[in-house]
Design an enzyme around this catalytic site. Structure first.
Site, PDB file in Angstrom:
ATOM      1  N   CYS A 199      32.373  43.392  47.153  1.00 36.20           N
ATOM      2  CA  CYS A 199      32.215  44.077  48.056  1.00 36.20           C
ATOM      3  C   CYS A 199      30.894  45.467  48.197  1.00 36.20           C
ATOM      4  O   CYS A 199      30.904  46.494  47.740  1.00 36.20           O
ATOM      5  CB  CYS A 199      33.295  45.265  46.345  1.00 36.20           C
ATOM      6  SG  CYS A 199      32.091  45.044  44.522  1.00 36.20           S
TER       7      CYS A 199
ATOM      8  N   GLU B  83      37.484  33.859  35.038  1.00 38.88           N
ATOM      9  CA  GLU B  83      36.875  34.725  34.354  1.00 38.88           C
ATOM     10  C   GLU B  83      36.044  35.106  33.583  1.00 38.88           C
ATOM     11  O   GLU B  83      36.318  34.329  32.458  1.00 38.88           O
ATOM     12  CB  GLU B  83      38.254  35.311  34.727  1.00 38.88           C
ATOM     13  CG  GLU B  83      38.014  36.645  34.541  1.00 38.88           C
ATOM     14  CD  GLU B  83      37.142  37.628  35.295  1.00 38.88           C
ATOM     15  OE1 GLU B  83      36.979  38.960  34.637  1.00 38.88           O
ATOM     16  OE2 GLU B  83      37.268  37.908  35.897  1.00 38.88           O
TER      17      GLU B  83
END
Length: 478
Positions: A431, A351
């Site tokens: 997305c 991350e």
């Protein structure tokens, strides 16, 4: 760029056009004298009057908003949100706020538009054939709200995270599309009820520049982040923060409140705590400040079931498997991956955000077989590969990978680094259809193909859509 305010005098910036196909980004395509115009708040096939909002003479295309519908589509409905309705905004000489650009389209119509966009992007940018998409994507974009209440079926009350701007007079507001103009609002019908229960539009936000609200669907407590105006002195900023915090403390269910710096995501708790508790059926997650979490209240389950379902059904998540979760956030996919491979397996979590990576460490501290690294995905994959080669003479490889990049997509460098680790399968969560399609092309150039594909309407009444795909090396297709 033209002003978002509408003129009232007759002028060449007002046209009547027949609307063509939907385009990625919430527009439909129209043409006038050979010029392409991207029209918002229209539906394919309609005849509409429009006002040009961007129309430089040398521009390749123009942009416009609908001001009147001459011949409506059968899928047109009354917009549920007055401030976001282009027709009512035009009647008062203003632009609509952004954030609900498909609110004038029936829910069935929205799904059809989004299905068309996903198909078009994957054909044009991803290189998939029409016949391949007919097989892969016959279901089209799926509704995730159909089993809920009437409001949920209409696509309302789903957002667990909302950002607000502040008007010049200190009132709650949102921006007009592609504009810095902030328009006041009196409700947020897309948000879960806990957001509107705060009645933020009643408060004086003078001295505050931006607000973020996180309201977990599990009802565990709301967090309000306040960003003071940059130009304020520290004393004036402190006074503004205290005034708003005192007002919020009077709510029936007072939220936690924190000072927030959007540039570095640093927060300073004023009341309560600086994080929220998110939950799934099997796990609990701490998400600090504005840390990333899926916005739709059903998204964590929908996406985890789809992505891990692909990997489980394909036999890629057996006990002892070596897997990776890239752009892992606070651990939504990492935690079930760790369950699936067991203590004899291993999970690499990568991350980029330092704060979110710290959350992942807290959330997964009991899982010794999870390795959490903070940094750029392509760099960490390259470092891992070089380290493995220097120790054992072989490049580290993964049995399976979950890839959930930000809206811009993974990109060529990440795809190249990931393919070099020779995973057996990748569950790709996206997305943005355009970014996903570009990455599909990069994978195709490296010898990979889309084996399975689903798409979900996790952003009702907006143009956004979420896709989940299973990618495998072409030689392993079955």
């Amino acid at each position: 760029m033209s002003s978002p305010e509408l003129t009232t005098a007759a002028h060449p910036d007002r046209l009547t056009v027949t609307v063509g196909p939907v385009a990625h980004g919430g527009h439909c395509v129209a043409r006038h004298d050979g010029r392409v115009i991207f029209v918002r708040h229209a539906i394919p096939g309609e005849t509409v009057e429009i006002v040009l909002t961007e129309h430089d003479a040398d521009a390749k295309f123009w942009r416009a908003d609908v001001t009147k519908v001459v011949e409506p589509s059968a899928e047109r409905v009354n917009h549920f949100w007055p401030e976001a309705d282009a027709l009512r905004a035009a009647a008062r000489g203003a632009a609509p706020i952004g954030g609900a650009e498909y609110g004038h389209v029936s829910r069935k119509g929205q799904l059809a538009l989004k299905t068309s966009v996903v198909r078009e992007q994957l054909e044009r940018l991803g290189g998939l054939s029409t016949s391949a998409l007919d097989e892969l994507f016959s279901v089209g974009v799926e509704d995730v709200d159909s089993a809920g209440t009437d409001a949920q079926q209409a696509g309302l009350g789903w957002r667990t995270r909302v950002g607000f701007a502040i008007t010049a007079s200190g009132k709650l507001g949102m921006h007009a599309h592609r504009s810095h103009t902030t328009l006041p609002i009196q409700e947020m019908p897309l948000a879960v009820p806990a957001v509107d229960d705060l009645r933020l539009w009643e408060l004086d936000f003078t001295g505050i520049e931006r607000i973020e609200v996180a309201a977990p669907a599990n009802g565990s407590g709301v967090l309000v982040l306040l960003a003071p105006v940059h130009s304020l002195s520290e004393k004036a900023a402190g006074q503004a923060l205290k005034r708003v915090a005192r007002a919020l403390a009077t709510r029936e269910v007072p939220p936690s409140v924190a000072r927030w710096n959007p540039e570095n995501s640093e927060i300073e708790v004023i009341n309560g705590r600086g994080w929220v508790k998110e939950t799934t059926d099997d796990h609990e997650f701490r998400v600090t400040g504005d840390g990333f979490w899926q916005i739709h209240r059903n998204a964590p389950k929908v996406l985890a079931d789809a992505a891990l379902g692909y990997l489980l059904s394909g036999g890629y998540l057996n006990d002892g498997a070596d897997v990776a979760d890239l752009y892992a956030g606070a651990g939504l996919f990492t935690a079930p991956l760790a369950d699936a491979v067991g203590p004899d397996g291993s999970v690499l979590s990568v991350e980029g955000s330092p704060g979110t990576s710290r959350d992942a460490r807290k959330n997964l501290h009991a899982s010794a077989h999870v390795e959490i690294l903070q940094g750029r995905v392509e760099k960490i994959l390259g470092t891992q590969s070089r380290a493995s080669q220097s120790v054992g003479g072989q490049r580290r490889r993964f049995d399976a990978v979950v890839l959930d990049p930000p809206r811009a997509g993974a990109g060529k460098d990440v795809v190249r680094a990931l393919v070099a680790t020779q995973p057996s399968a990748i569950a790709y969560v996206s997305c943005d259809p355009a970014a996903f399609a570009r990455d599909v092309k990069y994978f195709a150039n490296a010898g990979w193909q889309v084996e399975k594909l689903r798409a979900f309407d996790l952003y009702p009444h907006t143009h956004h859509v979420e896709t989940v795909a299973l990618l495998t090396p072409a030689a392993k297709q079955h």
